[in-house]
Write a protein that holds these residues in place. Structure first.
Motif, PDB file in Angstrom:
ATOM      1  N   THR A  67       6.612   9.185   5.690  1.00  0.00           N
ATOM      2  CA  THR A  67       6.603  10.603   6.059  1.00  0.00           C
ATOM      3  C   THR A  67       5.832  10.884   7.338  1.00  0.00           C
ATOM      4  OG1 THR A  67       4.592  11.107   4.799  1.00  0.00           O
ATOM      5  CG2 THR A  67       6.706  11.270   3.622  1.00  0.00           C
ATOM      6  N   LEU A  68       5.156   9.881   7.886  1.00  0.00           N
ATOM      7  CA  LEU A  68       4.293  10.101   9.048  1.00  0.00           C
ATOM      8  C   LEU A  68       5.080  10.383  10.319  1.00  0.00           C
ATOM      9  CD1 LEU A  68       1.616   7.298   8.664  1.00  0.00           C
ATOM     10  CD2 LEU A  68       1.350   9.728   8.248  1.00  0.00           C
ATOM     11  N   PRO A  69       4.535  11.282  11.146  1.00  0.00           N
ATOM     12  CA  PRO A  69       5.136  11.430  12.475  1.00  0.00           C
ATOM     13  C   PRO A  69       4.821  10.191  13.308  1.00  0.00           C
ATOM     14  CG  PRO A  69       3.299  12.980  12.172  1.00  0.00           C
ATOM     15  CD  PRO A  69       3.463  12.221  10.902  1.00  0.00           C
ATOM     16  N   SER A  70       5.608   9.957  14.332  1.00  0.00           N
ATOM     17  CA  SER A  70       5.373   8.773  15.151  1.00  0.00           C
ATOM     18  C   SER A  70       4.007   8.874  15.828  1.00  0.00           C
ATOM     19  CB  SER A  70       6.474   8.606  16.196  1.00  0.00           C
ATOM     20  OG  SER A  70       6.451   9.700  17.086  1.00  0.00           O
ATOM     21  N   GLY A  71       3.385   7.715  16.012  1.00  0.00           N
ATOM     22  CA  GLY A  71       2.087   7.659  16.661  1.00  0.00           C
ATOM     23  C   GLY A  71       0.912   7.676  15.710  1.00  0.00           C
ATOM     24  N   ILE A  72       1.139   7.991  14.445  1.00  0.00           N
ATOM     25  CA  ILE A  72       0.060   8.026  13.462  1.00  0.00           C
ATOM     26  C   ILE A  72       0.032   6.669  12.759  1.00  0.00           C
ATOM     27  CG2 ILE A  72      -0.851   9.192  11.411  1.00  0.00           C
ATOM     28  CD1 ILE A  72      -0.747  10.979  13.883  1.00  0.00           C
ATOM     29  N   PRO A  73      -1.150   6.043  12.694  1.00  0.00           N
ATOM     30  CA  PRO A  73      -1.227   4.719  12.057  1.00  0.00           C
ATOM     31  C   PRO A  73      -0.858   4.763  10.570  1.00  0.00           C
ATOM     32  CG  PRO A  73      -3.270   5.254  13.223  1.00  0.00           C
ATOM     33  CD  PRO A  73      -2.431   6.483  13.225  1.00  0.00           C
ATOM     34  N   HIS A  74      -0.160   3.743  10.136  1.00  0.00           N
ATOM     35  CA  HIS A  74       0.233   3.625   8.737  1.00  0.00           C
ATOM     36  C   HIS A  74      -0.931   3.116   7.898  1.00  0.00           C
ATOM     37  CE1 HIS A  74       4.868   3.359   9.315  1.00  0.00           C
ATOM     38  NE2 HIS A  74       4.334   4.357   9.971  1.00  0.00           N
ATOM     39  N   LYS A  75      -0.887   3.423   6.614  1.00  0.00           N
ATOM     40  CA  LYS A  75      -1.841   2.855   5.658  1.00  0.00           C
ATOM     41  C   LYS A  75      -1.393   1.443   5.342  1.00  0.00           C
ATOM     42  CE  LYS A  75      -4.307   6.556   4.901  1.00  0.00           C
ATOM     43  NZ  LYS A  75      -5.621   6.659   5.465  1.00  0.00           N
ATOM     44  N   ARG A  76      -2.345   0.531   5.292  1.00  0.00           N
ATOM     45  CA  ARG A  76      -2.020  -0.857   4.942  1.00  0.00           C
ATOM     46  C   ARG A  76      -1.861  -0.987   3.438  1.00  0.00           C
ATOM     47  NH1 ARG A  76      -6.845  -3.387   7.995  1.00  0.00           N
ATOM     48  NH2 ARG A  76      -7.489  -3.379   5.843  1.00  0.00           N
ATOM     49  N   MET A  77      -0.981  -1.897   3.058  1.00  0.00           N
ATOM     50  CA  MET A  77      -0.816  -2.213   1.644  1.00  0.00           C
ATOM     51  C   MET A  77      -2.044  -3.010   1.195  1.00  0.00           C
ATOM     52  SD  MET A  77       2.174  -0.964   0.803  1.00  0.00           S
ATOM     53  CE  MET A  77       2.087   0.330   2.010  1.00  0.00           C
ATOM     54  N   LEU A  78      -2.461  -2.780  -0.037  1.00  0.00           N
ATOM     55  CA  LEU A  78      -3.598  -3.512  -0.583  1.00  0.00           C
ATOM     56  C   LEU A  78      -3.119  -4.815  -1.205  1.00  0.00           C
ATOM     57  CD1 LEU A  78      -5.586  -0.640  -2.339  1.00  0.00           C
ATOM     58  CD2 LEU A  78      -5.916  -1.584  -0.048  1.00  0.00           C
ATOM     59  N   GLN A  79      -3.912  -5.847  -1.057  1.00  0.00           N
ATOM     60  CA  GLN A  79      -3.640  -7.142  -1.672  1.00  0.00           C
ATOM     61  C   GLN A  79      -4.570  -7.269  -2.881  1.00  0.00           C
ATOM     62  OE1 GLN A  79      -1.100  -8.960  -0.429  1.00  0.00           O
ATOM     63  NE2 GLN A  79      -0.863  -7.309   1.051  1.00  0.00           N
ATOM     64  N   GLY A  80      -4.061  -6.931  -4.050  1.00  0.00           N
ATOM     65  CA  GLY A  80      -4.870  -6.873  -5.264  1.00  0.00           C
ATOM     66  C   GLY A  80      -5.613  -8.154  -5.569  1.00  0.00           C
ATOM     67  N   GLU A  81      -4.921  -9.267  -5.525  1.00  0.00           N
ATOM     68  CA  GLU A  81      -5.561 -10.557  -5.849  1.00  0.00           C
ATOM     69  C   GLU A  81      -6.692 -10.866  -4.873  1.00  0.00           C
ATOM     70  OE1 GLU A  81      -5.236 -12.490  -8.448  1.00  0.00           O
ATOM     71  OE2 GLU A  81      -3.516 -11.521  -9.368  1.00  0.00           O
ATOM     72  N   ALA A  82      -6.495 -10.551  -3.604  1.00  0.00           N
ATOM     73  CA  ALA A  82      -7.532 -10.815  -2.599  1.00  0.00           C
ATOM     74  C   ALA A  82      -8.755  -9.934  -2.844  1.00  0.00           C
ATOM     75  CB  ALA A  82      -6.987 -10.583  -1.195  1.00  0.00           C
ATOM     76  N   ILE A  83      -8.534  -8.674  -3.211  1.00  0.00           N
ATOM     77  CA  ILE A  83      -9.656  -7.770  -3.500  1.00  0.00           C
ATOM     78  C   ILE A  83     -10.429  -8.271  -4.713  1.00  0.00           C
ATOM     79  CG2 ILE A  83     -10.291  -5.430  -4.176  1.00  0.00           C
ATOM     80  CD1 ILE A  83      -7.795  -4.479  -2.590  1.00  0.00           C
ATOM     81  N   ILE A  84      -9.690  -8.751  -5.731  1.00  0.00           N
ATOM     82  CA  ILE A  84     -10.331  -9.275  -6.944  1.00  0.00           C
ATOM     83  C   ILE A  84     -11.152 -10.528  -6.611  1.00  0.00           C
ATOM     84  CG2 ILE A  84      -9.848 -10.416  -9.149  1.00  0.00           C
ATOM     85  CD1 ILE A  84      -7.541  -8.332  -9.464  1.00  0.00           C
ATOM     86  N   GLU A  85     -10.557 -11.428  -5.841  1.00  0.00           N
ATOM     87  CA  GLU A  85     -11.283 -12.662  -5.455  1.00  0.00           C
ATOM     88  C   GLU A  85     -12.551 -12.310  -4.687  1.00  0.00           C
ATOM     89  OE1 GLU A  85      -8.831 -15.544  -3.442  1.00  0.00           O
ATOM     90  OE2 GLU A  85      -7.226 -15.283  -4.910  1.00  0.00           O
ATOM     91  N   GLN A  86     -12.450 -11.350  -3.797  1.00  0.00           N
ATOM     92  CA  GLN A  86     -13.622 -10.947  -3.015  1.00  0.00           C
ATOM     93  C   GLN A  86     -14.690 -10.327  -3.915  1.00  0.00           C
ATOM     94  OE1 GLN A  86     -12.855  -7.956  -0.052  1.00  0.00           O
ATOM     95  NE2 GLN A  86     -14.748  -8.396   1.045  1.00  0.00           N
ATOM     96  N   ALA A  87     -14.283  -9.517  -4.879  1.00  0.00           N
ATOM     97  CA  ALA A  87     -15.256  -8.909  -5.798  1.00  0.00           C
ATOM     98  C   ALA A  87     -15.947  -9.982  -6.632  1.00  0.00           C
ATOM     99  CB  ALA A  87     -14.548  -7.908  -6.711  1.00  0.00           C
ATOM    100  N   LEU A  88     -15.197 -10.991  -7.071  1.00  0.00           N
ATOM    101  CA  LEU A  88     -15.804 -12.075  -7.842  1.00  0.00           C
ATOM    102  C   LEU A  88     -16.757 -12.888  -6.982  1.00  0.00           C
ATOM    103  CD1 LEU A  88     -12.737 -13.271  -9.930  1.00  0.00           C
ATOM    104  CD2 LEU A  88     -14.790 -12.109 -10.801  1.00  0.00           C
TER     105      LEU A  88
END
Length: 156
Positions: free
Chosen positions: A131-152
């Motif tokens: 839905t973003l107009p052009s020129g606005i940065p997109h939100k990055r997708m989260l990598q669940g497994e990577a976030i979990i590994e980092q939390a551990l």
């Protein structure tokens, strides 16, 4: 931007020629724009005016909700990882296999719930990005497994 600048300049000149505008707040002062690196320069003035008047496009509000959701997900994952590691440490210290198995079961449930949350976030982020107009940065997708590994890793 130049087209809009000409239009705005013409409208401002018309307003000034139609009457005295010196009584307006901020008259004669440069518009103080926020330092917002995620907003393209040519849109900052428009966004400031909209913000000042509590008018926001839906995608701005959706972006703020996504940021809150991402922060909440990461806090939940970190809390679940801390709980898991405390339970595992306690089970080792006491030498109780049943405690360890319970900790593993709880962790697996919490991990699945966190991954479901990440998947939900990613679906919302994708819809937001579309839905973003052009020129606005997109939100990055989260990598669940990577976030979990980092939390551990952070809690060990």
């Amino acid at each position: 931007m130049k087209k809009w600048q000409r239009i705005v300049d013409r409208l401002a000149a018309d307003a000034i020629s139609d009457g005295d505008v010196s009584h307006l707040s901020g008259a004669g002062k440069k518009l103080a724009l926020p330092d917002d690196s995620s907003t393209p320069d040519e849109l900052r003035a428009a966004f400031k005016i909209m913000r000042d008047h509590n008018v926001m496009p839906d995608w701005i509000d959706a972006g703020a909700r996504l940021e809150q959701s991402e922060a909440k997900l990461k806090r939940q994952i970190q809390a679940a990882a801390r709980t898991y590691q405390r339970q595992i440490s306690l089970a080792r210290a006491k030498g109780k296999q049943a405690m360890r198995e319970t900790a593993e079961q709880n962790w697996n449930r919490n991990k699945e719930a966190c991954l479901e949350g990440v998947n939900r976030y990613n679906r919302e982020a994708l819809a937001y990005n579309l839905t973003l107009p052009s020129g606005i940065p997109h939100k990055r997708m989260l990598q669940g497994e990577a976030i979990i590994e980092q939390a551990l890793a952070n809690d060990s």
